[in-house]
Design an enzyme around this catalytic site. Structure first.
Site, PDB file in Angstrom:
ATOM      1  N   ASP A  59       0.817  -1.214   0.000  1.00 47.31           N
ATOM      2  CA  ASP A  59       0.000   0.000   0.000  1.00 47.31           C
ATOM      3  C   ASP A  59       0.849   1.261   0.000  1.00 47.31           C
ATOM      4  O   ASP A  59       2.066   1.215   0.188  1.00 47.31           O
ATOM      5  CB  ASP A  59      -0.960  -0.013   1.204  1.00 47.31           C
ATOM      6  CG  ASP A  59      -0.280  -0.472   2.495  1.00 47.31           C
ATOM      7  OD1 ASP A  59       0.961  -0.463   2.557  1.00 47.31           O
ATOM      8  OD2 ASP A  59      -0.995  -0.843   3.442  1.00 47.31           O
ATOM      9  N   ASP A 115      -7.562  -3.171  14.232  1.00 45.94           N
ATOM     10  CA  ASP A 115      -8.946  -3.504  13.846  1.00 45.94           C
ATOM     11  C   ASP A 115      -8.997  -4.707  12.895  1.00 45.94           C
ATOM     12  O   ASP A 115     -10.026  -4.988  12.297  1.00 45.94           O
ATOM     13  CB  ASP A 115      -9.624  -2.286  13.199  1.00 45.94           C
ATOM     14  CG  ASP A 115      -8.867  -1.765  11.984  1.00 45.94           C
ATOM     15  OD1 ASP A 115      -7.867  -2.407  11.573  1.00 45.94           O
ATOM     16  OD2 ASP A 115      -9.272  -0.718  11.434  1.00 45.94           O
ATOM     17  N   HIS A 152      -7.144  -5.130  10.107  1.00 48.77           N
ATOM     18  CA  HIS A 152      -6.884  -4.884   8.686  1.00 48.77           C
ATOM     19  C   HIS A 152      -5.536  -5.448   8.257  1.00 48.77           C
ATOM     20  O   HIS A 152      -4.617  -5.570   9.057  1.00 48.77           O
ATOM     21  CB  HIS A 152      -7.029  -3.401   8.323  1.00 48.77           C
ATOM     22  CG  HIS A 152      -5.943  -2.491   8.799  1.00 48.77           C
ATOM     23  ND1 HIS A 152      -6.154  -1.471   9.700  1.00 48.77           N
ATOM     24  CD2 HIS A 152      -4.632  -2.416   8.480  1.00 48.77           C
ATOM     25  CE1 HIS A 152      -5.026  -0.823   9.905  1.00 48.77           C
ATOM     26  NE2 HIS A 152      -4.073  -1.379   9.182  1.00 48.77           N
ATOM     27  N   GLU A 206      -9.490  -1.982   5.307  1.00 51.89           N
ATOM     28  CA  GLU A 206     -10.156  -1.709   6.572  1.00 51.89           C
ATOM     29  C   GLU A 206     -11.405  -2.584   6.724  1.00 51.89           C
ATOM     30  O   GLU A 206     -11.899  -3.143   5.736  1.00 51.89           O
ATOM     31  CB  GLU A 206     -10.561  -0.226   6.620  1.00 51.89           C
ATOM     32  CG  GLU A 206      -9.377   0.746   6.590  1.00 51.89           C
ATOM     33  CD  GLU A 206      -8.671   0.892   7.944  1.00 51.89           C
ATOM     34  OE1 GLU A 206      -8.632  -0.075   8.722  1.00 51.89           O
ATOM     35  OE2 GLU A 206      -8.169   2.005   8.217  1.00 51.89           O
TER      36      GLU A 206
HETATM   37  C1  GLP Z   1      -0.580  -0.064   8.632  1.00 49.43           C
HETATM   38  C2  GLP Z   1      -0.088  -0.833   7.412  1.00 49.43           C
HETATM   39  C3  GLP Z   1      -0.216  -2.307   7.641  1.00 49.43           C
HETATM   40  C4  GLP Z   1       0.390  -2.681   8.975  1.00 49.43           C
HETATM   41  C5  GLP Z   1      -0.334  -1.972  10.109  1.00 49.43           C
HETATM   42  C6  GLP Z   1       0.178  -2.327  11.501  1.00 49.43           C
HETATM   43  O1  GLP Z   1      -1.927   0.069   8.646  1.00 49.43           O
HETATM   44  N1  GLP Z   1      -0.773  -0.464   6.207  1.00 49.43           N
HETATM   45  O2  GLP Z   1       0.419  -2.998   6.571  1.00 49.43           O
HETATM   46  O3  GLP Z   1       0.328  -4.054   9.155  1.00 49.43           O
HETATM   47  O4  GLP Z   1      -0.173  -0.589   9.889  1.00 49.43           O
HETATM   48  O5  GLP Z   1       1.296  -1.558  11.821  1.00 49.43           O
HETATM   49  P1  GLP Z   1       2.318  -1.897  12.969  1.00 49.43           P
HETATM   50  O6  GLP Z   1       3.160  -3.021  12.457  1.00 49.43           O
HETATM   51  O7  GLP Z   1       3.129  -0.649  13.142  1.00 49.43           O
HETATM   52  O8  GLP Z   1       1.539  -2.263  14.167  1.00 49.43           O
END
Ligand code: GLP
Length: 263
Positions: free
Chosen positions: A70, A139, A141, A146
């Protein structure tokens, strides 16, 4: 073969090392592999291990094709909070991936739907993603799919939830500076990766992880679609595994893994 394999390690260091070993094996077996990368805090240690393997000449990434899940829309790739910056700084630069083999959704494209279609076509023409690394949002995702995302969605524009925008506020120096829109691979896109490697660490991930692995498959927990994946490996630390009801069984299965199946 449909399978979700749950592996619980004592801490995130052990889990990340195992993840790096799975990636390393793939690249050794197929030097021109296509790898899918994720951003966020979770995969950082795994990336450090890959950098170390590259430095020690155990791994050569010069023929690897990279895809990213993304990117924010309207954010210049040179912005420090962009996923382009994150990837070049934490992984692509240090492991010397060829720039022409890096594919990150283009959030600056004038025609976003066309850019999304092109991204999907590039995945196809590369032969498909061999291993897709995933983190998980609080959440549930994956990528930026989402809750309520279509379970068969393709790469497209999404609007972030207020919670996800708050989770990224720090990187932007204020919640209000986080873009509202992103491009993300869809759940259908992610499901086509030959292997998915989902990493989750820390107690704030315990709930979405329990829902993903043991809850119903639902668009309200987008990661739960991985229950239908042909090969999903879930790497957890103790805290992220804490709410799993079948935790003893997962440990038992991993402890009795036949030698020929070991990583
Ligand atoms: C963002 C990214 C995800 C990632 C998530 C969790 O939303 N688009 O790919 O998995 O954050 O982030 P973290 O690893 O910092 O908890």
């Amino acid at each position: 073969m449909g399978a979700m394999e749950v592996i619980i390690q004592s801490d995130k260091r052990q889990a990340s090392l195992l993840g790096a070993r799975i990636i390393a094996r793939q690249v050794q077996k197929k030097p021109n592999a296509a790898l899918g990368f994720a951003t966020g805090k979770t995969p950082l240690l795994l990336y450090q291990f890959l950098v170390q393997m590259h430095r020690e000449k155990e791994l050569d990434f010069s023929r690897v094709t990279a895809f990213n899940l993304d990117e924010y829309i309207g954010l210049d790739p040179s912005h420090p909070a962009s996923f382009h910056s994150y990837m070049w700084q934490n992984l692509f630069g240090p492991i010397a991936i060829r720039e022409d083999k890096v594919n990150i959704p283009n959030g600056m494209a004038a025609d976003i739907p066309a850019a999304c279609r092109k991204f999907e076509e590039t995945i196809k023409s590369s032969g498909g993603i061999d291993i897709q690394i995933l983190g998980i949002g609080r959440d549930g995702h994956i990528g930026f799919n989402e809750p309520s995302s279509s379970l068969t969605s393709r790469t497209r524009i999404k609007t972030l939830t207020a919670e996800t925008r708050r989770d990224h506020g720090q990187e932007f120096g204020g919640d209000e500076k986080v873009p509202f829109h992103v491009i993300t691979m869809g759940l259908g896109t992610i499901m086509e990766a030959r292997t998915c490697l989902l990493l989750a660490f820390g107690k704030e991930k315990a709930r979405p992880i329990a829902q993903t692995i043991e809850g119903p498959i639902t668009a309200m927990v987008p990661a739960s679609i991985l229950q239908l994946h042909q090969r999903a490996i879930v790497l957890l630390d103790e805290e992220a595994a804490a709410e799993l009801t079948k935790i003893d069984y997962y440990r038992w299965v991993y402890g009795h893994k036949p030698d020929w199946q070991k990583y």
